[in-house]
Design a protein around this motif. Structure first.
Motif, PDB file in Angstrom:
ATOM      1  N   ASP A  20       0.838  -1.200   0.000  1.00  0.00           N
ATOM      2  CA  ASP A  20       0.000   0.000   0.000  1.00  0.00           C
ATOM      3  C   ASP A  20       0.873   1.249   0.000  1.00  0.00           C
ATOM      4  OD1 ASP A  20       1.020   0.217   2.596  1.00  0.00           O
ATOM      5  OD2 ASP A  20      -0.782  -0.631   3.514  1.00  0.00           O
ATOM      6  N   GLU A  21       0.211   2.416   0.095  1.00  0.00           N
ATOM      7  CA  GLU A  21       0.925   3.695   0.051  1.00  0.00           C
ATOM      8  C   GLU A  21       1.916   3.836   1.201  1.00  0.00           C
ATOM      9  OE1 GLU A  21      -3.031   4.486  -2.053  1.00  0.00           O
ATOM     10  OE2 GLU A  21      -2.343   3.378  -0.289  1.00  0.00           O
ATOM     11  N   GLU A  22       1.548   3.366   2.377  1.00  0.00           N
ATOM     12  CA  GLU A  22       2.437   3.477   3.532  1.00  0.00           C
ATOM     13  C   GLU A  22       3.731   2.696   3.307  1.00  0.00           C
ATOM     14  OE1 GLU A  22       2.138   5.449   6.006  1.00  0.00           O
ATOM     15  OE2 GLU A  22       0.097   6.137   5.629  1.00  0.00           O
ATOM     16  N   ASP A  23       3.600   1.526   2.686  1.00  0.00           N
ATOM     17  CA  ASP A  23       4.797   0.746   2.378  1.00  0.00           C
ATOM     18  C   ASP A  23       5.697   1.493   1.401  1.00  0.00           C
ATOM     19  OD1 ASP A  23       4.027  -1.314   4.022  1.00  0.00           O
ATOM     20  OD2 ASP A  23       3.194  -2.554   2.416  1.00  0.00           O
ATOM     21  N   LEU A  24       5.086   2.182   0.440  1.00  0.00           N
ATOM     22  CA  LEU A  24       5.873   2.940  -0.527  1.00  0.00           C
ATOM     23  C   LEU A  24       6.575   4.122   0.140  1.00  0.00           C
ATOM     24  CD1 LEU A  24       6.859   3.493  -3.342  1.00  0.00           C
ATOM     25  CD2 LEU A  24       4.682   4.635  -3.849  1.00  0.00           C
ATOM     26  N   ILE A  25       5.889   4.770   1.089  1.00  0.00           N
ATOM     27  CA  ILE A  25       6.501   5.886   1.809  1.00  0.00           C
ATOM     28  C   ILE A  25       7.684   5.405   2.651  1.00  0.00           C
ATOM     29  CG2 ILE A  25       6.098   7.591   3.639  1.00  0.00           C
ATOM     30  CD1 ILE A  25       4.975   8.368   0.920  1.00  0.00           C
ATOM     31  N   TYR A  26       7.647   4.155   3.102  1.00  0.00           N
ATOM     32  CA  TYR A  26       8.783   3.573   3.816  1.00  0.00           C
ATOM     33  C   TYR A  26       9.897   3.190   2.832  1.00  0.00           C
ATOM     34  CZ  TYR A  26      11.508   0.291   6.642  1.00  0.00           C
ATOM     35  OH  TYR A  26      12.539  -0.355   7.279  1.00  0.00           O
ATOM     36  N   PHE A  27       9.517   2.784   1.634  1.00  0.00           N
ATOM     37  CA  PHE A  27      10.472   2.371   0.613  1.00  0.00           C
ATOM     38  C   PHE A  27      11.277   3.565   0.076  1.00  0.00           C
ATOM     39  CE2 PHE A  27      11.382   1.876  -3.925  1.00  0.00           C
ATOM     40  CZ  PHE A  27      12.021   0.644  -3.990  1.00  0.00           C
ATOM     41  N   ILE A  28      10.623   4.697  -0.095  1.00  0.00           N
ATOM     42  CA  ILE A  28      11.242   5.848  -0.760  1.00  0.00           C
ATOM     43  C   ILE A  28      12.537   6.319  -0.088  1.00  0.00           C
ATOM     44  CG2 ILE A  28      10.922   8.336  -1.129  1.00  0.00           C
ATOM     45  CD1 ILE A  28       8.103   7.688  -2.119  1.00  0.00           C
ATOM     46  N   PRO A  29      12.548   6.569   1.236  1.00  0.00           N
ATOM     47  CA  PRO A  29      13.796   7.076   1.828  1.00  0.00           C
ATOM     48  C   PRO A  29      14.962   6.098   1.721  1.00  0.00           C
ATOM     49  CG  PRO A  29      12.186   6.562   3.535  1.00  0.00           C
ATOM     50  CD  PRO A  29      11.468   6.516   2.236  1.00  0.00           C
ATOM     51  N   ASN A  57      -0.140  10.713  -3.594  1.00  0.00           N
ATOM     52  CA  ASN A  57       0.145  12.142  -3.379  1.00  0.00           C
ATOM     53  C   ASN A  57      -0.328  12.608  -2.010  1.00  0.00           C
ATOM     54  OD1 ASN A  57       1.323  12.453  -5.906  1.00  0.00           O
ATOM     55  ND2 ASN A  57      -0.616  12.984  -6.900  1.00  0.00           N
ATOM     56  N   ASP A  58      -1.508  12.139  -1.611  1.00  0.00           N
ATOM     57  CA  ASP A  58      -2.039  12.532  -0.302  1.00  0.00           C
ATOM     58  C   ASP A  58      -1.163  12.000   0.830  1.00  0.00           C
ATOM     59  OD1 ASP A  58      -4.164  13.776  -1.544  1.00  0.00           O
ATOM     60  OD2 ASP A  58      -5.476  12.011  -1.400  1.00  0.00           O
ATOM     61  N   VAL A  59      -0.738  10.759   0.711  1.00  0.00           N
ATOM     62  CA  VAL A  59       0.090  10.161   1.765  1.00  0.00           C
ATOM     63  C   VAL A  59       1.465  10.830   1.786  1.00  0.00           C
ATOM     64  CG1 VAL A  59       1.183   8.031   2.550  1.00  0.00           C
ATOM     65  CG2 VAL A  59      -1.150   7.972   1.662  1.00  0.00           C
ATOM     66  N   LEU A  60       1.995  11.172   0.617  1.00  0.00           N
ATOM     67  CA  LEU A  60       3.282  11.865   0.563  1.00  0.00           C
ATOM     68  C   LEU A  60       3.177  13.235   1.220  1.00  0.00           C
ATOM     69  CD1 LEU A  60       6.222  12.044  -0.395  1.00  0.00           C
ATOM     70  CD2 LEU A  60       5.362  12.916  -2.593  1.00  0.00           C
ATOM     71  N   GLU A  61       2.093  13.948   0.966  1.00  0.00           N
ATOM     72  CA  GLU A  61       1.913  15.263   1.587  1.00  0.00           C
ATOM     73  C   GLU A  61       1.827  15.132   3.105  1.00  0.00           C
ATOM     74  OE1 GLU A  61      -1.007  19.204   1.355  1.00  0.00           O
ATOM     75  OE2 GLU A  61      -1.295  17.518  -0.028  1.00  0.00           O
ATOM     76  N   GLU A  62       1.094  14.142   3.569  1.00  0.00           N
ATOM     77  CA  GLU A  62       1.008  13.905   5.019  1.00  0.00           C
ATOM     78  C   GLU A  62       2.387  13.610   5.607  1.00  0.00           C
ATOM     79  OE1 GLU A  62      -1.763  10.784   5.665  1.00  0.00           O
ATOM     80  OE2 GLU A  62      -3.496  11.900   4.888  1.00  0.00           O
ATOM     81  N   ARG A  63       3.194  12.855   4.862  1.00  0.00           N
ATOM     82  CA  ARG A  63       4.536  12.518   5.366  1.00  0.00           C
ATOM     83  C   ARG A  63       5.416  13.758   5.463  1.00  0.00           C
ATOM     84  NH1 ARG A  63       7.944  12.085   7.891  1.00  0.00           N
ATOM     85  NH2 ARG A  63       9.603  10.539   8.113  1.00  0.00           N
ATOM     86  N   ALA A  86      14.652  13.418   7.124  1.00  0.00           N
ATOM     87  CA  ALA A  86      14.629  14.585   6.244  1.00  0.00           C
ATOM     88  C   ALA A  86      15.722  14.474   5.189  1.00  0.00           C
ATOM     89  CB  ALA A  86      14.798  15.863   7.065  1.00  0.00           C
ATOM     90  N   GLN A  87      16.886  13.992   5.596  1.00  0.00           N
ATOM     91  CA  GLN A  87      17.991  13.821   4.658  1.00  0.00           C
ATOM     92  C   GLN A  87      17.632  12.830   3.551  1.00  0.00           C
ATOM     93  OE1 GLN A  87      21.190  15.072   4.097  1.00  0.00           O
ATOM     94  NE2 GLN A  87      20.953  13.725   2.323  1.00  0.00           N
ATOM     95  N   ASP A  88      17.016  11.715   3.914  1.00  0.00           N
ATOM     96  CA  ASP A  88      16.631  10.720   2.910  1.00  0.00           C
ATOM     97  C   ASP A  88      15.631  11.305   1.915  1.00  0.00           C
ATOM     98  OD1 ASP A  88      18.258   8.734   3.932  1.00  0.00           O
ATOM     99  OD2 ASP A  88      16.708   7.928   5.249  1.00  0.00           O
ATOM    100  N   PHE A  89      14.648  12.030   2.413  1.00  0.00           N
ATOM    101  CA  PHE A  89      13.663  12.619   1.509  1.00  0.00           C
ATOM    102  C   PHE A  89      14.260  13.779   0.707  1.00  0.00           C
ATOM    103  CE2 PHE A  89      10.518  10.189   3.878  1.00  0.00           C
ATOM    104  CZ  PHE A  89       9.602   9.870   2.891  1.00  0.00           C
TER     105      PHE A  89
END
Length: 316
Positions: A20-29, A57-63, A86-89
């Protein structure tokens, strides 16, 4: 070191099921950190993965909003971890800001995140956490947020403030040069000290394993200055250890410590060690070029109430 760091990141990424989106937000950094270290194999998957999730996009904005709050309100180790996130993003943003992966309006939020991170109130524990991260993951300097590259604590900012104040005071200015003790066994006596001319270091700085070279250690070992101020005679000793720490001891001829306001090199303040009766400047996490600048630059000692001593090396 980089291969080991990449292997650790790859192992963590492989644990992510990306459901799901949360997994992707963990994957990105993690993927972005790998890209910053030179391996973009996982990062290149992000765009196709984002297309699978409608609310990306919504989950990324929340992050991003969460990240801003964290660097503004967290303390100690949690603050250090927030700065690492913050550095990873930031690595992610550098590679996506001109694309179409997310709405351009998020660019402004990202920029707000970087500003909040760089102006966060970094404490000692947060700084130590960030320095441990940069030691484990040697991200190139042009990839790093300023607060991650040089995590200056509130205590150090206070010293820099004192330095600015001291520069605006009319005071006794003393310029002298370092000398090297040719008889180390005599270095603890207040008389019969033997000195010789000491050149500014010009050397191969580090070994392949990252430790100071033997030449560096030899050139930085047991250098001294004797200074006559209006108030008293002072003996200043500077040493250097294998942990990339410059150590300074300042005493009068009665082996008492004068009222030292500030010690710094090139604007980098030394920290008072308390019971160890000296000052320390840790340059381990600086770049090699900046380390060399530090080691070759004059040392400034500000003595209260109005005395500034600048100690430089002699001829190269």
């Amino acid at each position: 070191m980089i291969n080991e760091a990449l292997a650790k990141l790859k192992a963590r990424i492989n644990e992510n099921k990306l459901e799901d989106e949360e997994d992707l937000i963990y994957f990105i950094p993690l993927a972005s950190r790998m890209a910053a270290l030179g391996d973009s194999s996982e990062f290149d998957k992000i765009k196709n993965l984002a297309l699978r999730f409608e609310k990306f996009n919504d989950v990324l904005e929340e992050r991003i909003q969460e990240g801003i709050w964290d660097v503004e309100h967290a303390l100690n180790e949690p603050l250090g971890l927030s700065l690492i996130e913050a550095q990873d993003f930031f690595s992610f943003y550098k590679r996506t800001k001109d694309g179409d992966l997310y709405p351009r309006r998020l660019n402004y939020l990202f920029e707000e995140w970087w500003e909040a991170a760089n102006y966060s109130d970094v404490d000692e524990e947060a700084a130590a956490t960030v320095r441990s991260f940069t030691q484990t993951y040697p991200i190139p300097e042009d990839e790093m947020l300023a607060v991650v590259e040089y995590p200056v604590t509130n205590w150090e900012y206070g010293l820099l403030g004192k330095m600015v104040e001291a520069q605006n005071i009319v005071c006794e200015n003393i310029a002298t040069t370092w000398s090297r003790d040719q008889t180390p066994e005599n270095c603890c006596t207040s008389s019969d000290r033997v000195f010789s001319h000491s050149k500014a270091p010009d050397f191969v700085l580090a070994c392949d394993d990252g430790s100071p070279s033997e030449e560096t250690m030899a050139l930085q070992d047991r250098i001294y200055a004797e200074v006559e101020t209006k108030e008293e005679a002072l003996f200043i000793r500077r040493t250097f250890n294998e942990r990339w720490q410059l150590l300074l001891q300042i005493e009068n001829l009665e082996e008492k410590i004068p009222n030292v306001e500030l010690v710094h090199i090139s604007g980098c303040p030394f920290q008072w060690m308390g019971e160890a009766r000296g000052w320390v400047l840790d340059i381990k996490h600086f770049s090699n070029d900046f380390r060399k600048t530090i080691l070759q630059s004059p040392t400034t000692v500000v003595i209260s109430p109005k005395c500034r001593i600048v100690i430089s090396f002699g001829e190269k």
